[in-house]
Write a protein that holds these residues in place. Structure first.
Motif, PDB file in Angstrom:
ATOM      1  N   GLY A  44       0.826  -1.199   0.000  1.00 20.20           N
ATOM      2  CA  GLY A  44       0.000   0.000   0.000  1.00 20.20           C
ATOM      3  C   GLY A  44       0.853   1.239   0.000  1.00 20.20           C
ATOM      4  O   GLY A  44       2.005   1.229  -0.446  1.00 20.20           O
ATOM      5  N   PHE A  45       0.296   2.311   0.522  1.00 20.84           N
ATOM      6  CA  PHE A  45       0.972   3.601   0.527  1.00 20.84           C
ATOM      7  C   PHE A  45       2.302   3.541   1.275  1.00 20.84           C
ATOM      8  O   PHE A  45       3.312   4.058   0.798  1.00 20.84           O
ATOM      9  CB  PHE A  45       0.065   4.674   1.128  1.00 20.84           C
ATOM     10  N   LEU A  46       2.329   2.903   2.433  1.00 14.44           N
ATOM     11  CA  LEU A  46       3.564   2.812   3.215  1.00 14.44           C
ATOM     12  C   LEU A  46       4.644   2.051   2.446  1.00 14.44           C
ATOM     13  O   LEU A  46       5.816   2.450   2.441  1.00 14.44           O
ATOM     14  CB  LEU A  46       3.312   2.144   4.566  1.00 14.44           C
ATOM     15  N   THR A  47       4.248   1.003   1.768  1.00 19.14           N
ATOM     16  CA  THR A  47       5.188   0.244   0.935  1.00 19.14           C
ATOM     17  C   THR A  47       5.745   1.131  -0.165  1.00 19.14           C
ATOM     18  O   THR A  47       6.951   1.107  -0.448  1.00 19.14           O
ATOM     19  CB  THR A  47       4.503  -0.994   0.333  1.00 19.14           C
ATOM     20  N   ASP A  48       4.862   1.938  -0.783  1.00 19.12           N
ATOM     21  CA  ASP A  48       5.308   2.876  -1.821  1.00 19.12           C
ATOM     22  C   ASP A  48       6.341   3.853  -1.263  1.00 19.12           C
ATOM     23  O   ASP A  48       7.355   4.134  -1.899  1.00 19.12           O
ATOM     24  CB  ASP A  48       4.131   3.684  -2.381  1.00 19.12           C
ATOM     25  N   VAL A  49       6.072   4.373  -0.087  1.00 19.98           N
ATOM     26  CA  VAL A  49       6.983   5.348   0.523  1.00 19.98           C
ATOM     27  C   VAL A  49       8.361   4.716   0.761  1.00 19.98           C
ATOM     28  O   VAL A  49       9.388   5.305   0.431  1.00 19.98           O
ATOM     29  CB  VAL A  49       6.394   5.908   1.842  1.00 19.98           C
ATOM     30  N   ILE A  50       8.377   3.533   1.322  1.00 23.14           N
ATOM     31  CA  ILE A  50       9.651   2.860   1.597  1.00 23.14           C
ATOM     32  C   ILE A  50      10.377   2.532   0.301  1.00 23.14           C
ATOM     33  O   ILE A  50      11.586   2.773   0.170  1.00 23.14           O
ATOM     34  CB  ILE A  50       9.431   1.584   2.449  1.00 23.14           C
ATOM     35  N   LYS A  51       9.637   2.001  -0.666  1.00 21.45           N
ATOM     36  CA  LYS A  51      10.242   1.645  -1.953  1.00 21.45           C
ATOM     37  C   LYS A  51      10.846   2.878  -2.619  1.00 21.45           C
ATOM     38  O   LYS A  51      11.980   2.838  -3.105  1.00 21.45           O
ATOM     39  CB  LYS A  51       9.195   1.011  -2.862  1.00 21.45           C
ATOM     40  N   HIS A  52      10.117   3.982  -2.607  1.00 23.18           N
ATOM     41  CA  HIS A  52      10.629   5.186  -3.261  1.00 23.18           C
ATOM     42  C   HIS A  52      11.777   5.816  -2.487  1.00 23.18           C
ATOM     43  O   HIS A  52      12.660   6.437  -3.089  1.00 23.18           O
ATOM     44  CB  HIS A  52       9.495   6.182  -3.521  1.00 23.18           C
ATOM     45  N   SER A  53      11.799   5.635  -1.195  1.00 22.06           N
ATOM     46  CA  SER A  53      12.945   6.074  -0.420  1.00 22.06           C
ATOM     47  C   SER A  53      14.189   5.311  -0.868  1.00 22.06           C
ATOM     48  O   SER A  53      15.261   5.891  -1.068  1.00 22.06           O
ATOM     49  CB  SER A  53      12.693   5.863   1.075  1.00 22.06           C
ATOM     50  N   LYS A  54      14.040   3.999  -1.032  1.00 22.89           N
ATOM     51  CA  LYS A  54      15.152   3.168  -1.525  1.00 22.89           C
ATOM     52  C   LYS A  54      15.551   3.583  -2.939  1.00 22.89           C
ATOM     53  O   LYS A  54      16.737   3.635  -3.272  1.00 22.89           O
ATOM     54  CB  LYS A  54      14.773   1.683  -1.502  1.00 22.89           C
ATOM     55  N   MET A  55      14.542   3.878  -3.773  1.00 26.27           N
ATOM     56  CA  MET A  55      14.833   4.300  -5.144  1.00 26.27           C
ATOM     57  C   MET A  55      15.581   5.630  -5.149  1.00 26.27           C
ATOM     58  O   MET A  55      16.507   5.816  -5.936  1.00 26.27           O
ATOM     59  CB  MET A  55      13.541   4.403  -5.956  1.00 26.27           C
ATOM     60  N   ASN A  56      15.183   6.552  -4.265  1.00 28.88           N
ATOM     61  CA  ASN A  56      15.877   7.838  -4.181  1.00 28.88           C
ATOM     62  C   ASN A  56      17.323   7.648  -3.727  1.00 28.88           C
ATOM     63  O   ASN A  56      18.236   8.289  -4.260  1.00 28.88           O
ATOM     64  CB  ASN A  56      15.144   8.789  -3.243  1.00 28.88           C
TER      65      ASN A  56
END
Length: 138
Positions: A44-56
């Motif tokens: 969900g949203f939290l997963t997106d946030v963590i994933k995009h943090s890793k991507m950044n």
């Protein structure tokens, strides 16, 4: 002869720095990839946030790697060798992943992560091969 040995040593040091930065990018992409799989299968949203943090973080590491690869290339020019590599992570898919969250957007982001990881792996292999050749030359 002494000058040539010094140029080879400088190229090796630059190559080792580039390799270290590529390893850091690979580690961050590995984390993003893992969170991407979670997102594909129900995140969900939290997963997106963590994933995009890793991507950044991976993107920052890849920019650092580009910088060190450019220095390595300059040093290689001094010893008449060359290295041609390309690395990038697209920005639109991050936006699409947050605002059009669904399987297709998640899949596209995962594809970008995989593509970036493949580019980094190729760069690691190429830099390692050039470093081995430089060490033999030394």
């Amino acid at each position: 002869m002494k000058n040539e040995i010094m140029e080879i040593r400088e190229a090796i040091v630059a190559g080792e720095r580039a390799l270290d930065s590529l390893y850091a990018a690979r580690d961050q992409l590995k984390g993003a990839r893992g969170w991407g799989f979670i997102d594909l299968f129900g995140g969900g949203f939290l997963t997106d946030v963590i994933k995009h943090s890793k991507m950044n973080q991976a993107s920052k590491c890849m920019e650092n790697a580009k910088y060190h690869l450019q220095i390595f290339q300059r040093e290689l020019n001094d010893v008449n060798l060359s290295l041609n590599l390309r690395m990038e992570i697209g920005g639109f898919l991050s936006f699409a992943d947050f605002f059009f969250d669904g399987f297709v957007a998640d899949y596209l982001v995962q594809s970008k992560i995989t593509s970036a990881r493949n580019q980094v792996e190729d760069a690691i292999v190429n830099v390692t091969n050039v470093l081995e050749a430089l060490r033999r030359e030394q």
